[in-house]
Design an enzyme around this catalytic site. Structure first.
Site, PDB file in Angstrom:
ATOM      1  N   GLU A 279      26.966 -71.966  10.188  1.00 33.29           N
ATOM      2  CA  GLU A 279      25.329 -71.595  10.619  1.00 33.29           C
ATOM      3  C   GLU A 279      25.262 -70.097  10.010  1.00 33.29           C
ATOM      4  OE1 GLU A 279      22.523 -73.488  10.314  1.00 33.29           O
ATOM      5  OE2 GLU A 279      23.386 -75.914  10.708  1.00 33.29           O
ATOM      6  N   GLU A 358      24.626 -74.771   1.303  1.00 40.80           N
ATOM      7  CA  GLU A 358      25.612 -74.659   2.428  1.00 40.80           C
ATOM      8  C   GLU A 358      27.362 -75.116   2.009  1.00 40.80           C
ATOM      9  OE1 GLU A 358      24.425 -75.947   5.223  1.00 40.80           O
ATOM     10  OE2 GLU A 358      22.357 -76.051   5.140  1.00 40.80           O
TER      11      GLU A 358
END
Length: 424
Positions: A279, A358
């Site tokens: 993250e 991602e």
């Protein structure tokens, strides 16, 4: 003519739904390619037989509901127009008040209530499905509360947007789309600033992470990544779901590192630290700001195309749609329908960009933590908790997946393990 248009729209939606039912339940192949069978990405190595069956059943039905829900909105807005309900909402609003702002507010409450009623069955089916498969732990009352919060937040934002938008259209029917786009920039940034401190707490309770040892380790990672964070927040999601999640949200001084308590309950510290490193990578690589820039550029194209399509539709079918012109608030369902279609059409591109980001975040976390085993087991647990398909059908990946598939993510980590294995 109007009745025929409505019938054709319903038939088209039915055929569309049947196609996706056939594709998801009978045509799409979700089995693993031979070279991945027996690897750590193979769900048979970490899910039992019952979990494998449930994940396939749940994923197919959930994906079908996804493909049915957005076009249902288009059908709803189209039927609202051709059967004169938008005209009726405007009439009721005009009769209820002479104030222009109140007229808009009354028109929008009628439109919002009808839209809520039209989409409620699919929303409830989705909620019941997640309850049946033990993904959701939420009571009906709690779920309904969240639905009503959604309703009023969306209504409030819509009222502001419509008031400004139709004022711009009346001022400049040729350039309104450009002026509206200019206003989306500060509006989007403002919403992102408010999200962590005003909007999110309406749904859940946020509080500092109770595990101070883990918080210290996470903040140490944040310091290495130059993330200005003094606290890690925990959110009580166990009352609503068994799924896992963690994220970095907000912009500027309102940036927050957030962990769901389900993640804390199901994963060990090494797995959590890998997820948090992932993250944080989004912050380090400026993915949030790249996403904002991409959204703003897509908004410019979307608003321009909406302007052109609405002009064409008004010239050709204005009478059938019972709308006098673009500046008439009765055209709002048409505007919503066109924008929704544009966003759906653009989703393969935006998802592709998101999957790339991602993938970059996964790579960053692997190299930062150097603990591939924790990464693999974390992804396996994410798959189990959400009953996700490891290798989803192509159309599902294109239209739904903003993340790489679990097959791709775990296989990439295994490749990292192979490349960094100790040399004899």
């Amino acid at each position: 003519m109007v009745r025929k248009m409505g019938v054709y729209a319903v038939i088209a939606y039915t055929l569309y739904g049947l196609f996706y039912y056939w594709y998801l339940f009978y045509f799409a192949n979700t089995s693993l390619p031979f070279e991945f069978q027996g690897s750590q990405a193979d769900p048979t190595t970490f899910l039992n037989g019952r979990e494998l069956m449930l994940s396939e059943e749940y994923s197919k039905t959930r994906n079908l509901l996804f493909f049915l829900s957005t076009p249902l909105e288009w059908l709803f807005y189209f039927l609202i127009l051709i059967f004169g309900l938008s005209k009726a909402f405007k009439k009721w609003a005009d009769e209820a008040s002479k104030n222009q702002f109140l007229q808009r507010a009354i028109y929008l409450i009628w439109l919002s209530l009808f839209a809520f009623a039209a989409t409620f069955p699919l929303s409830y089916i989705s909620f019941s499905l997640s309850k049946t498969y033990n993904i959701s732990t939420q009571t009906f009352a709690s779920w309904m509360k969240d639905e009503l919060i959604d309703f009023w937040i969306n209504y409030g934002m819509m009222l502001v947007i419509v008031s400004v938008l139709y004022w711009l259209i009346k001022k400049s029917q040729k350039r309104w789309w450009f002026y509206a786009w200019l206003l989306t920039i500060p509006f989007t940034l403002f919403l992102m600033f408010l999200q962590p401190v005003i909007i999110d707490p309406l749904y859940n309770d946020f509080y500092p992470l109770k595990n101070k040892e883990l918080e210290t380790e996470i903040l140490s990672l944040a310091k290495k990544a130059n993330i200005p964070a003094d606290h890690v927040y925990e959110v009580n999601m166990a009352e609503k779901t068994n799924a896992l999640n963690a994220y970095v949200t907000g912009i500027g001084s309102n940036s927050r590192i957030v962990l769901w308590d389900t993640t804390l309950n199901r994963l060990n510290n090494d797995q959590i630290l890998f997820i948090m490193a992932h993250e944080m990578a989004h912050y380090v690589e400026k993915h949030l700001y790249i996403g904002i820039a991409g959204y703003i550029l897509l908004s410019l194209l979307g608003l321009y195309l909406t302007h052109r399509i609405m002009e064409w539709a008004m010239a050709r079918w204005g009478r059938e749609l019972k709308v006098q012109g673009i500046a008439d608030i009765r055209s709002f369902p048409l505007l919503l329908m066109i924008l929704s279609m544009f966003m759906f059409a653009a989703s393969p591109f935006s998802n592709m960009v998101s999957r790339y980001q991602e993938n970059r975040a996964d790579q960053y976390a692997i190299e930062m933590m150097k603990n591939p085993e924790a990464a693999i087991t974390a992804f396996q647990e994410l798959t189990r908790s959400g009953l996700s398909q490891v290798n989803p059908p192509l159309l599902v990946k294109i239209f739904r997946y903003g993340h790489p598939t679990m097959l791709e993510r775990i296989a990439r980590i295994e490749q990292y393990q192979f490349e960094h294995r100790p040399k004899e």
